[in-house]
Design an enzyme around this catalytic site. Structure first.
Site, PDB file in Angstrom:
ATOM      1  N   GLU A  49       0.423  -1.082  -0.167  1.00  0.00           N
ATOM      2  CA  GLU A  49       0.034  -0.088  -0.466  1.00  0.00           C
ATOM      3  C   GLU A  49       0.859   1.317   0.179  1.00  0.00           C
ATOM      4  OE1 GLU A  49      -2.632  -0.367   3.566  1.00  0.00           O
ATOM      5  OE2 GLU A  49      -2.873  -2.670   3.356  1.00  0.00           O
ATOM      6  N   CYS A  54       3.799   8.414   1.629  1.00  0.00           N
ATOM      7  CA  CYS A  54       4.100   7.389   2.217  1.00  0.00           C
ATOM      8  C   CYS A  54       4.172   6.052   1.738  1.00  0.00           C
ATOM      9  CB  CYS A  54       2.707   7.272   3.434  1.00  0.00           C
ATOM     10  SG  CYS A  54       3.423   5.990   4.343  1.00  0.00           S
ATOM     11  N   CYS A  67       5.461  -7.809   7.443  1.00  0.00           N
ATOM     12  CA  CYS A  67       6.329  -7.283   8.600  1.00  0.00           C
ATOM     13  C   CYS A  67       6.690  -8.330   9.376  1.00  0.00           C
ATOM     14  CB  CYS A  67       6.443  -6.041   9.335  1.00  0.00           C
ATOM     15  SG  CYS A  67       7.444  -4.744  10.278  1.00  0.00           S
ATOM     16  N   CYS A  87       4.848  -5.282  15.950  1.00  0.00           N
ATOM     17  CA  CYS A  87       4.364  -4.681  16.792  1.00  0.00           C
ATOM     18  C   CYS A  87       2.876  -4.730  17.311  1.00  0.00           C
ATOM     19  CB  CYS A  87       4.583  -3.635  16.708  1.00  0.00           C
ATOM     20  SG  CYS A  87       6.181  -2.825  16.049  1.00  0.00           S
ATOM     21  N   CYS A 135      -0.845  -3.056  15.301  1.00  0.00           N
ATOM     22  CA  CYS A 135      -0.349  -2.516  13.984  1.00  0.00           C
ATOM     23  C   CYS A 135      -0.447  -3.789  12.944  1.00  0.00           C
ATOM     24  CB  CYS A 135       1.364  -2.792  13.437  1.00  0.00           C
ATOM     25  SG  CYS A 135       1.773  -2.081  12.041  1.00  0.00           S
ATOM     26  N   GLU A 157       9.046  -2.590   8.390  1.00  0.00           N
ATOM     27  CA  GLU A 157      10.113  -2.059   8.554  1.00  0.00           C
ATOM     28  C   GLU A 157      11.906  -1.461   7.692  1.00  0.00           C
ATOM     29  OE1 GLU A 157      10.895  -0.206  11.540  1.00  0.00           O
ATOM     30  OE2 GLU A 157      12.708  -0.416  10.821  1.00  0.00           O
ATOM     31  N   SER A 179      11.345   5.868   9.178  1.00  0.00           N
ATOM     32  CA  SER A 179      10.681   6.022  10.305  1.00  0.00           C
ATOM     33  C   SER A 179      10.994   4.195  10.453  1.00  0.00           C
ATOM     34  CB  SER A 179       8.951   6.334  10.205  1.00  0.00           C
ATOM     35  OG  SER A 179       8.530   5.360  11.347  1.00  0.00           O
ATOM     36  N   SER A 209       9.753   4.977  15.598  1.00  0.00           N
ATOM     37  CA  SER A 209       8.625   4.430  16.369  1.00  0.00           C
ATOM     38  C   SER A 209       8.952   4.069  17.898  1.00  0.00           C
ATOM     39  CB  SER A 209       8.004   3.926  15.477  1.00  0.00           C
ATOM     40  OG  SER A 209       7.929   3.760  14.834  1.00  0.00           O
ATOM     41  N   LEU A 210       8.966   5.178  19.058  1.00  0.00           N
ATOM     42  CA  LEU A 210       8.861   5.107  20.445  1.00  0.00           C
ATOM     43  C   LEU A 210       7.660   4.569  21.571  1.00  0.00           C
ATOM     44  CD1 LEU A 210      11.616   5.582  22.542  1.00  0.00           C
ATOM     45  CD2 LEU A 210      10.797   6.993  22.873  1.00  0.00           C
ATOM     46  N   HIS A 211       6.919   5.240  21.127  1.00  0.00           N
ATOM     47  CA  HIS A 211       5.409   4.828  21.776  1.00  0.00           C
ATOM     48  C   HIS A 211       5.265   4.384  23.285  1.00  0.00           C
ATOM     49  CE1 HIS A 211       4.133   5.027  17.529  1.00  0.00           C
ATOM     50  NE2 HIS A 211       4.449   3.653  17.071  1.00  0.00           N
ATOM     51  N   CYS A 218      -1.728   2.502   7.764  1.00  0.00           N
ATOM     52  CA  CYS A 218      -0.950   0.754   7.590  1.00  0.00           C
ATOM     53  C   CYS A 218      -1.874  -0.620   7.179  1.00  0.00           C
ATOM     54  CB  CYS A 218       0.293   1.054   7.246  1.00  0.00           C
ATOM     55  SG  CYS A 218       0.956   1.112   9.007  1.00  0.00           S
TER      56      CYS A 218
HETATM   57  N1  SAH Z   1       8.289  -0.758  10.595  1.00  0.00           N
HETATM   58  C1  SAH Z   1       8.407   1.629  10.785  1.00  0.00           C
HETATM   59  C2  SAH Z   1       8.067   1.848   9.869  1.00  0.00           C
HETATM   60  C3  SAH Z   1       6.358   1.618   8.850  1.00  0.00           C
HETATM   61  S1  SAH Z   1       4.420   2.010  11.171  1.00  0.00           S
HETATM   62  C4  SAH Z   1       8.164   2.103  12.117  1.00  0.00           C
HETATM   63  O1  SAH Z   1       7.793   1.142  13.241  1.00  0.00           O
HETATM   64  O2  SAH Z   1       8.297   3.335  11.963  1.00  0.00           O
HETATM   65  C5  SAH Z   1       4.497   3.850  10.587  1.00  0.00           C
HETATM   66  C6  SAH Z   1       4.472   4.223  12.112  1.00  0.00           C
HETATM   67  O3  SAH Z   1       2.334   3.397  12.645  1.00  0.00           O
HETATM   68  C7  SAH Z   1       4.515   3.684  13.039  1.00  0.00           C
HETATM   69  O4  SAH Z   1       5.354   4.949  13.994  1.00  0.00           O
HETATM   70  C8  SAH Z   1       4.274   2.451  13.458  1.00  0.00           C
HETATM   71  O5  SAH Z   1       4.578   2.550  14.944  1.00  0.00           O
HETATM   72  C9  SAH Z   1       2.365   3.389  13.723  1.00  0.00           C
HETATM   73  N2  SAH Z   1       1.566   2.642  13.687  1.00  0.00           N
HETATM   74  C10 SAH Z   1       1.076   1.731  13.307  1.00  0.00           C
HETATM   75  N3  SAH Z   1       0.030   0.267  13.693  1.00  0.00           N
HETATM   76  C11 SAH Z   1      -0.547   2.054  13.971  1.00  0.00           C
HETATM   77  C12 SAH Z   1      -2.184   1.715  14.582  1.00  0.00           C
HETATM   78  N4  SAH Z   1      -2.959   1.123  14.314  1.00  0.00           N
HETATM   79  N5  SAH Z   1      -2.003   3.434  14.522  1.00  0.00           N
HETATM   80  C13 SAH Z   1      -1.307   4.153  14.797  1.00  0.00           C
HETATM   81  N6  SAH Z   1      -0.527   4.674  14.510  1.00  0.00           N
HETATM   82  C14 SAH Z   1       0.173   2.657  14.072  1.00  0.00           C
END
Ligand code: SAH
Length: 347
Positions: free
Chosen positions: A92, A105, A112, A116, A119, A160, A191, A214-216, A333
């Protein structure tokens, strides 16, 4: 075995054509078709003889992402594509319009491996890396379909990017080439979920791309419960690598922070994060988590999000709340690929 002609550097293309007995200017001509115009087949290279086109297609192919589905948001014009790759896999891409131009994007892998737990991209499993030509092809396909020029690129779709490192680096060099798409690498953002050794490798490339991580979560306990990668490289190591990146490249690093109710959205979390980022000119992008139907977490409420931002700011940390674009077309995504695969399985 066919060779992907669009992943050849200019020098490689030049030698390949010389070996075929072609004149010097041929490489320029073909490189331009592949990387500037972004054609999907040799037949579109209309200034080449039929013989040469057919000779090329015996040995080479162009792995072009074909538009399988397209969704246009009625709210803000955001466009989402589902692309079919040459081997039948799907990825996508999303095109967003901002004041400064169009941003795409793109996806970097089919699926992947990172796992996570919030995701959608990870749900359908990992298939393969995208070639640099397929990374570029997403831009070409979108530009040609919409008749626009894309000026900004974010590697934030499925996959990733730093787990597909070599292709991503080649891609940066291809798009930055003035014989090709010619995008400034300052307008490119990569990212990552935090593959620390690759962040250090990226520093060595000396490319002015923006890094976002992506720290979260502010600590290992919470982050490991969301992101398996944290068991390899914890929060402190990730932040240390980001500081090195900022120092060596003089580029500001930003952090993605997806807010999930009751998991990582307390004021305590904000304070802990602020302490860890103290003294570091960073930017925190707060994202209300997107609903993924297979996951049962709850989006943080508006109040919690605002409080979180306020807490960060009061400790001197720059934080913004991401505006949601394309919310009517499920632009987050991984969801289209997943749905497509489900439909194929159920039909
Ligand atoms: N793998 C990379 C890039 C792809 S994900 C990464 O982890 O950064 C792109 C961003 O979308 C990341 O910050 C990821 O954590 C976030 N993301 C994934 N699923 C999500 C969701 N359900 N809601 C909000 N953000 C999400």
């Amino acid at each position: 075995m066919m060779t992907d002609i669009k992943s050849l550097t200019f020098e490689e293309l030049n030698s390949a054509l010389t070996a075929l007995g072609q004149p010097k200017f041929r490489a320029n001509q073909i490189y331009k078709w592949l990387h500037k115009t972004g054609v999907s087949s040799f037949d579109e290279m209309t200034d080449l003889s039929k013989e040469l086109r057919s000779r090329l297609s015996e040995e080479y192919f162009i792995p072009y992402p074909v538009i399988e589905d397209k969704y246009v948001s009625k709210l803000d014009g955001t466009v989402k594509y589902l692309f079919k790759l040459f081997d039948g896999e799907y990825v996508e891409a999303v095109i967003m319009k901002y004041k400064y131009g169009y941003t795409i994007c793109i996806s970097t892998q089919v699926g992947c491996k990172m796992g996570c737990n919030f995701c959608a991209s990870t749900l359908a499993g990992f298939k393969r890396n995208l070639y640099s030509s397929e990374l570029e092809g997403q831009i070409h396909a979108a530009q040609r379909d919409l008749g626009i020029r894309i000026s900004h690129v974010v590697l934030m779709g499925i996959g990733e990017p730093l787990d597909n490192y070599d292709n991503v680096i080649s891609f940066f060099r291809f798009i930055n080439d003035d014989k090709g798409i010619n995008i400034s690498l300052r307008d490119v953002t990569v990212s990552t979920c935090g593959i620390v050794p690759k962040i250090y490798s990226l520093i060595e490339e000396k490319l002015p791309v923006t890094l976002t991580v992506s720290l979260h979560a502010p600590n290992d306990k919470i982050r490991s419960s969301m992101m398996p990668i944290n068991d390899k490289w914890g929060v402190d190591e990730v932040i240390k690598a980001c500081k090195a990146y900022a120092e060596k490249t003089s580029r500001r690093v930003s952090f993605e922070y997806t807010l999930i109710s009751g998991v990582n959205d307390s004021e305590e979390c904000a304070k802990e994060l602020a302490r860890k980022l103290h003294g570091f000119i960073a930017h925190v992008n707060l994202i209300p988590v997107n609903d993924v139907k297979e996951r049962d977490y709850v989006k943080s409420g508006e109040k919690a999000i605002n409080n979180f931002q306020f807490a960060l700011k009061s400790y001197g940390i720059n934080a913004t709340i991401r505006r949601t674009l394309g919310s009517d077309i499920n632009a987050s995504c991984g969801q289209l690929r997943r749905r497509k695969n489900e439909n194929i399985l159920n039909s």
